[in-house]
Design an enzyme around this catalytic site. Structure first.
Site: not given
Length: 651
Positions: A14, A102, A249, A400, A462
């Site tokens: 890149h 990354g 890119h 989370e 769940h």
């Protein structure tokens, strides 16, 4: 130029981001960043995170130029087998790579963790006139990081915690792989970050060194809020025919355009040649040695005045446990074994924390809005708040993914051992951060409760099914699913003593009985798998179980023994630890003779190799139902009677 040349040599990479952010990097590294290339582990160095990690050659080029132990020949082998000059940065502080990045957005979350660690350690160790923890965290990030949801989770949290030493440079070039981002990314980013409580410096010319310096000075002057410097840049800057487009890119420019870029920028040197005067101007070894020497002098004075604090900081930054740890941990486990309590392992986890925490001030806990369910808050916990960074417990909110990546940043910073909880089923939200922890060898501890259909009425949304199997196949991740208070304490001890990777501690909602053991058996738990009953006789059948299903195996063994069948029960709370044992030990626990039956209230995948063609697996390869736990276990065949029936079929 070095970055462009390395991408050209690899014919892969890149080039656009390194060319677009090179002017910013030059100002940051040469005028502001405090580091010592000869010692990438200096405690009080500034941290730098490349969140837009696809531009890794910018970081490796700067490492070479500033004097880190990176050779020019290594740059020539960018992205090649065996080279540490990787396609995305892989954590190696010795060469200035603080964290693996990354997967977009995780780097900025890591940086939040690093800045939070600095603020916490400063509150704990600094004294009037002795600021021995006093450094900045800088981060580069791009449009992709901004689009990823984790950037919202982490950056909102950073604003709440007023991380004034976190400074982010947003590479606002308006281009991603698919082209101009105006078709899919129209956020007003400055206003977004202002709403988070950040200090924002907008519309900075990312190719004007003076403008960059003014923005940096303004950011450093703001001590109560993190800062975002929005830099208008041109991706692939200097490549005259493709700059500002997606063509720069994710692919090498090609020899024709690379030559055109050299001409356009007035660079006459051949590939990988840096004139001596430029190399000398970049060389930061003398300056870095002076910065560290000055700090070491201040730290020596601090040590004379506060010897215990100095020794504690050094121990924690080395990642070492206290000298008294082994004796304390053994005594704590023995005490828990003697108490023989019946309780849910999530509650047993809290008890283990209360036994271990007084010895380990580096433990920094938290939960993603499930503190009361995860039982991660212990009696020695103190909230870490925006106004009191000296606490040891974080309320992360419903974040989370952000939580896990922030934990990784704290672990990478050093001086802390982060742990935090959520439901096992929600580990999916955090999964890529768990993977990066494993890849990076970061010792984060993930407390994952409500581990099966045993959570009951909340239903299949769940109730985890595939989660244990999916976590166990993650390389370098240790997964512990303990069956009682004693195994839970041993799981915590193993996680705390582990320094080369993360651990998941997987816990029940429901109460589990105590399993009687000898002292020898307690010592064997750490091996990941051990014999609970009938260790001497040759078994007709061996039950292999984890967590709540160990009690089923024990009950079934008792029933079979009434009929004269020798049944062995093996508890295997951690398959990774068991697999690391000697072949002799593994063969002793799982002997060659007899049938085998594995039992776990989750996906059967992974257990067949332990059954080894000599039996079957009782598990769950479908989703559950909304019902009380007892009814669900009976419905899906997790009863002593069902296990006995399966064993009789094998016999």
């Amino acid at each position: 130029m070095l970055s462009m040349d390395a991408v050209e040599a690899a014919r892969s990479g890149h080039p656009g981001m390194p060319m677009g952010m090179a002017d910013i990097a030059e100002v940051l590294w040469n005028d502001y960043l405090r580091f010592n290339p000869a010692n990438g582990h200096w405690h009080d160095r500034d941290r730098f995170v490349l969140s837009n990690g696809h531009g890794s050659m910018l970081l490796y080029s700067v490492a070479y130029l500033t004097g880190y132990p990176v050779e020019l020949d290594e740059l020539k082998h960018f992205r090649q087998l065996g080279s540490r000059i990787a396609g995305h940065p892989e954590r190696e502080p010795d060469i200035g790579v603080e964290t693996t990045t990354g997967p977009l957005g995780q780097g900025i979350a890591n940086a939040v963790g690093m800045a939070l660690a600095e603020k916490h350690l400063a509150a704990e160790f600094n004294r009037p006139g002795a600021a021995i923890v006093d450094h900045y965290t800088y981060v580069f990030l791009g449009d992709g990081c901004m689009m990823e949801g984790i950037s919202h989770e982490a950056c909102a949290f950073a604003g709440t915690h007023k991380l004034g030493k976190l400074i982010a440079f947003y590479d606002d070039n308006g281009i991603s792989i698919d082209g101009a981002t105006r078709g899919w990314f129209t956020d007003d980013t400055p206003k977004r970050f202002e709403a988070y409580g950040w200090h924002v410096v907008a519309n900075v010319d990312g190719h004007d060194a003076d403008a960059i310096r003014r923005a940096l000075d303004a950011a450093r002057a703001e001590t109560a809020r993190p800062s975002l410097i929005c830099c208008k840049t041109v991706i692939g800057y200097g490549a005259p025919n493709v700059q500002g487009t997606a063509a720069t890119h994710g692919a090498a420019l090609g020899p024709v355009e690379a030559a055109a870029a050299r001409k356009h920028l007035g660079w006459d040197e051949p590939p990988f040649v840096i004139p001596d005067d430029i190399k000398h101007a970049w060389d930061a070894r003398d300056r870095g040695a002076g910065l560290e020497a000055e700090w070491q002098g201040r730290f020596a004075a601090y040590r004379r005045q506060y010897p215990e604090l100095a020794a504690e900081l050094e121990r924690r930054m080395r990642g070492e446990l206290p000298a008294t740890w082994q004796a304390h941990a053994t005594s704590a486990v023995d005490g828990i074994a003697a108490a023989a309590k019946v309780m849910a392992t999530r509650k047993a986890s809290q008890s283990a924390l209360e036994a271990f925490a007084p010895q380990l001030p580096e433990l920094l806990g938290g939960s993603a809005d499930l503190t009361g369910s995860n039982n991660t808050l212990h009696k020695y916990s103190k909230p870490l708040t925006p106004t009191d960074a000296g606490g040891n417990y974080l309320f992360y909110g419903v974040r989370e993914f952000g939580m896990a990546a922030i934990m990784n940043g704290m672990a990478a910073h050093g001086g802390l051992r982060p742990y935090a909880g959520t439901f096992l089923v929600f580990s999916d939200y955090a999964r890529n951060a768990l993977r990066v922890a494993s890849l990076s060898g970061l010792p984060s501890i993930f407390v994952l409760t409500h581990d099966s259909i045993g959570l009951g009425e909340d239903g299949p949304t769940h109730q985890p099914i595939e989660h244990l199997a999916s976590l166990r196949v993650m390389p370098n991740m240790h997964v512990w699913r303990p069956c009682d208070t004693v195994e839970t304490a041993v799981a915590w001890r193993a996680a705390i003593e582990r320094r080369d990777g993360p651990t998941c501690i997987v816990l029940t909602r429901q109460d589990l009985p105590h399993v009687p053991r000898t002292a020898e058996q307690v010592a064997l738990i750490a091996r990941g798998g051990y014999i609970v009953t009938n260790g001497d006789a040759a078994p007709a059948i061996t039950f292999i179980a984890t967590g709540s299903e160990v009690q089923l195996a024990l009950g079934a063994a008792r029933e079979l023994e009434k009929a004269g069948v020798v049944a062995r029960v093996v508890s295997m709370p951690c398959t990774q630890a068991f697999d690391a044992q000697t072949e002799e030990y593994r063969n002793h626990v799982l002997p060659a003779g007899g049938a085998r039956l594995a039992i776990e209230a989750g996906a059967t995948e992974g257990w067949w190799r332990y059954v080894a063609g000599r039996g079957t697996v009782i598990g769950l390869d479908r989703y559950g139902h909304s019902a009380p736990a007892k009814a669900l276990f009976e419905h899906f065949g997790f009863t002593v009677e069902a296990v006995v029936a399966a064993a009789r079929r094998l016999l």
